[in-house]
Design an enzyme around this catalytic site. Structure first.
Site, PDB file in Angstrom:
ATOM      1  N   GLU A   7       0.801  -1.225   0.000  1.00  0.00           N
ATOM      2  CA  GLU A   7       0.000   0.000   0.000  1.00  0.00           C
ATOM      3  C   GLU A   7       0.832   1.272   0.000  1.00  0.00           C
ATOM      4  OE1 GLU A   7      -3.327   0.159   2.714  1.00  0.00           O
ATOM      5  OE2 GLU A   7      -3.483  -2.014   2.706  1.00  0.00           O
ATOM      6  N   ASP A  83      -5.797  -6.780   6.860  1.00  0.00           N
ATOM      7  CA  ASP A  83      -7.094  -6.531   7.486  1.00  0.00           C
ATOM      8  C   ASP A  83      -8.154  -6.424   6.395  1.00  0.00           C
ATOM      9  OD1 ASP A  83      -6.605  -4.066   6.331  1.00  0.00           O
ATOM     10  OD2 ASP A  83      -6.265  -3.022   8.214  1.00  0.00           O
ATOM     11  N   ARG A 301      -3.083  -2.183  13.652  1.00  0.00           N
ATOM     12  CA  ARG A 301      -4.554  -2.208  13.698  1.00  0.00           C
ATOM     13  C   ARG A 301      -4.996  -3.592  14.152  1.00  0.00           C
ATOM     14  NH1 ARG A 301      -3.232   1.131   9.506  1.00  0.00           N
ATOM     15  NH2 ARG A 301      -4.137   3.226   9.632  1.00  0.00           N
TER      16      ARG A 301
END
Length: 703
Positions: A7, A83, A301
């Site tokens: 990302e 995630d 996260r």
């Protein structure tokens, strides 16, 4: 050559360093497509099918480059974050790059050479349950936001927004303020006896009034205190009972996303968005001199407090070597989370390598990066160590009055006998709170010892309402009530502040009148959206999608009732609410009403509240400083293209203008505009001419 798509560019640099030749690592920059920004982008009739578009020209160019790289590569791995959001990004990449149906999805909880290479050896197919879990949240939040926000803007004030999590969080803040305003303080008194053992002048210990004739006593007024003091005149004092014991203090669990934000806010004074931004950089990799891009912590996260068995074994070995065998538990510590709707896919947040102590990086990291890394490192290391052990002592003192009554006073204290996990935090002594103040003064006491009263102190107090929420306590309350997900807390808090629904007073959230008005409107017309139990139940349903529940069905059950609420709210009356802060002192010369402040394309302007009967409008002059040329007001203005500039209100007599808010003086060195700079050192004026750069220090007192 094999291609790996992640990302962020920082993560790409770190992974490229670990994989080396034979691999090319590129970054998608997050999502490559999303719902359209200006339309709903959801086909309600076709079971809420989302419309994904690539609207950014840079993203379109990136997709072209990625397609070429995919074509030129032997194999492509999708290594976005581990995630739901990351899974959805990989799915979008697969759709746009022609990679559907391949087992090329890889994930890792930490960015180390070992973790990355292990992931590459075990690729899997894209998990559509995770994708659907992300889609459901995105679609639901878009429906609520796009349907509610325009109504709030029409009925209350332009530029407002409402949201599934945002509005529920705002109601929590408003409800707490209501509780505070409705609270009636109750008076009570503390009575403390200062005592010594008979025949000794020291040590003095304190004992607080606890009971009368065996029943708990609470003094609620001064008359009761005076009566007590009169009764204690001439009383004989003795030790009634001494209770010794041992207490153990267990270390806190390693950080989750939520607890990291809470602790970072309380101990470091950072905002939730700051914490998440720094933590993300520590996870993706920071540039360490001499080493390059290096990841320091695991994925940030997570709801889980779980630690892998391998890491626990390494940690216990590290603890034995650094602190001694007695600091490592016989069995690894296990923690259970109390939060609702926990996702246990990842480990807790921990350092990647324990050999990288915070101290070894102190001069190599930016200050806040070092502080947050130290917070994570210390919390994790302490979580794997043995309990701290204390000797405790509780003493009941009895005062026998002349009339035959007896009053019980209680004293307690504790003393550290084994540091355990507290050795990580270098705690050398007990905190000096009231409970421990007696620690060194109680050991010599035994049952039946006679005591001398040195003096009695009384203190009037009043009960207090629950305090306003801080960032830390709001995050904790949202987590406990199942409102939103930990990864969204920082964003929610930012929106509430940006929309001016809340302000901060001494770091505590207070709702503005606008925030209260918005909540009242939502309570009246969108009761479910701001109902904590309804919101938490929806979160639980959304979490079930990850385990196979049909995402469209959940939204189909929600939408009809919500659509009815939207219709009722939209057509309920036509007059817009006018808030007190929107009313100006300017009188409309056409109809005599006070004009109101409104927001337009080019900023604020004054409009008559009797529109459309009266269509009078005027420029709104908002002073932001003083003109350095003539001393007049500097006002915020907008160019024809909408760009902000600052000009003198005395135009055209004074034609001063600046692209920045100017200081009230011109540069004494070169005569050009100066700008205002404020930081921890105070306020100063700095010349806008970089060749001059003259600075005038104003001082902290004016900050």
């Amino acid at each position: 050559m094999k291609l790996v798509i992640v990302e962020s560019p920082s993560k790409a640099k770190t992974i490229q360093k670990y994989l080396g030749q034979g691999y090319r690592v590129m970054a998608s920059g997050g999502h490559i497509c999303d719902l359209p920004p200006k339309t709903l982008g959801i086909d309600i009739a076709d079971r809420f099918k989302p419309e994904y578009v690539v609207t950014d020209a840079k993203k379109k160019e990136l997709i072209k480059r990625l397609r070429k790289e995919v074509k030129d590569s032997d194999f492509t791995y999708l290594a976005t974050d581990p995630d739901r959001e990351g899974e959805a990004i990989s799915w979008h990449l697969a759709n746009h790059l022609g990679l559907n149906g391949l087992r090329n999805r890889i994930e890792f909880n930490e960015i180390t050479a070992k973790a990355v290479r292990s992931a590459i050896e075990a690729p899997r197919a894209i998990n559509m349950n995770l994708v659907d879990a992300q889609q459901a949240r995105r679609v639901l939040d878009r429906l609520v936001g796009y349907k509610v926000s325009p109504i709030l803007s029409r009925k209350i004030k332009s530029g407002l927004s409402g949201g599934r999590v945002q509005s529920a969080a705002l109601k929590m803040i408003v409800d707490r303020e209501r509780e505070i305003n409705a609270f009636v303080p109750q008076e009570y008194w503390n009575v403390t006896a200062h005592l010594t053992k008979a025949g000794e002048r020291s040590p003095v210990f304190k004992a607080m009034l606890a009971d009368h004739a065996g029943a708990k006593v609470k003094l609620t007024c001064e008359d009761e205190v005076k009566a007590l003091l009169a009764a204690l005149e001439g009383a004989s004092w003795k030790v009634d009972k001494v209770k010794r014991g041992v207490s153990r203090s267990r270390p806190a669990a390693p950080f989750t996303t939520s607890t990291l934000q809470q602790d970072g806010s309380q101990k470091l004074g950072l905002s939730a968005p700051q914490i998440m931004q720094i933590a993300q950089q520590l996870y993706e990799g920071v540039d360490i001199p001499g080493e390059g891009q290096t990841a320091l912590v695991t994925y940030i996260r997570t709801d889980s407090v779980r630690i892998s068995a391998d890491m626990q074994a390494l940690t216990l070995d590290f603890i034995r070597k650094k602190f001694g065998d007695e600091y490592a538990p016989a069995k690894p510590n296990y923690y259970a989370t109390k939060a609702q709707n926990v996702q246990d896919a990842h480990e807790a947040i921990r350092p990647v390598n324990l050999m990288r102590s915070p101290e070894s990086l102190q001069d190599k990291l930016p200050r806040n990066h070092y502080r947050l890394y130290k917070l994570i490192y210390d919390r994790y290391l302490a979580s794997q160590m043995t309990d701290a052990v204390y000797n405790t002592m509780t003493v009941r003192v009895e005062a026998d009055t002349v009339s035959g009554d007896n009053y019980g006073f209680k004293a307690s204290g504790k003393a550290l006998v084994f540091k355990g996990y507290t050795a990580v935090y270098e705690i050398e002594k007990n905190s000096e709170d009231e409970e421990n103040e007696n620690s060194g003064n109680l050991p010599a006491l035994e049952d039946g010892d006679k005591l001398n009263l040195r003096n009695i102190k009384t203190e009037q107090k009043f009960t207090k309402p629950l305090p306003r929420y801080s960032e830390a306590t709001l995050i904790k309350a949202m987590e406990e009530n199942g409102i939103g997900r930990p990864s969204t807390y920082a964003t929610v808090i930012s929106v509430l502040t940006k929309r001016e629904y809340v302000t901060k007073e001494q770091k505590l959230f207070k709702p503005t009148q606008l925030g209260e008005t918005v909540t009242e409107f939502m309570e009246q017309w969108f009761r479910n959206i701001v109902d904590i139990h309804f919101t938490a139940d929806m979160e639980a349903k959304l979490d079930k999608i990850e385990h196979g529940a049909e995402w469209q069905k959940i939204i189909e059950d929600f939408y009809p009732g919500f659509a009815d609420e939207v219709a009722r709210a939209a057509y309920n009356g036509t007059r817009k609410v006018v808030l007190p802060e929107d009313v100006s002192d300017v009188i409309c010369e056409k109809c005599g009403e006070r004009m109101i402040i409104k927001e337009g394309r080019y900023g604020k302007f004054l409009a008559c509240p009797n529109y459309p009967a009266c269509k009078n409008i005027k420029n709104f002059v908002e002073p932001v400083g003083k003109c350095p040329v003539c001393g007049g007001d500097i006002t915020k203005r907008y160019s024809k293209t909408g760009k902000v500039f600052y000009g003198c209100a005395n135009y055209p007599k004074c034609k001063f203008m600046s692209w920045e808010i100017p200081a009230p003086i011109l540069c004494p060195q070169c005569g050009k505009t100066m700008r205002i700079v404020e930081d921890s050192d105070g306020k100063r004026y700095v010349c806008t001419d970089k060749a001059c750069n003259h600075t005038v220090f104003v001082g902290k007192e004016e900050k």
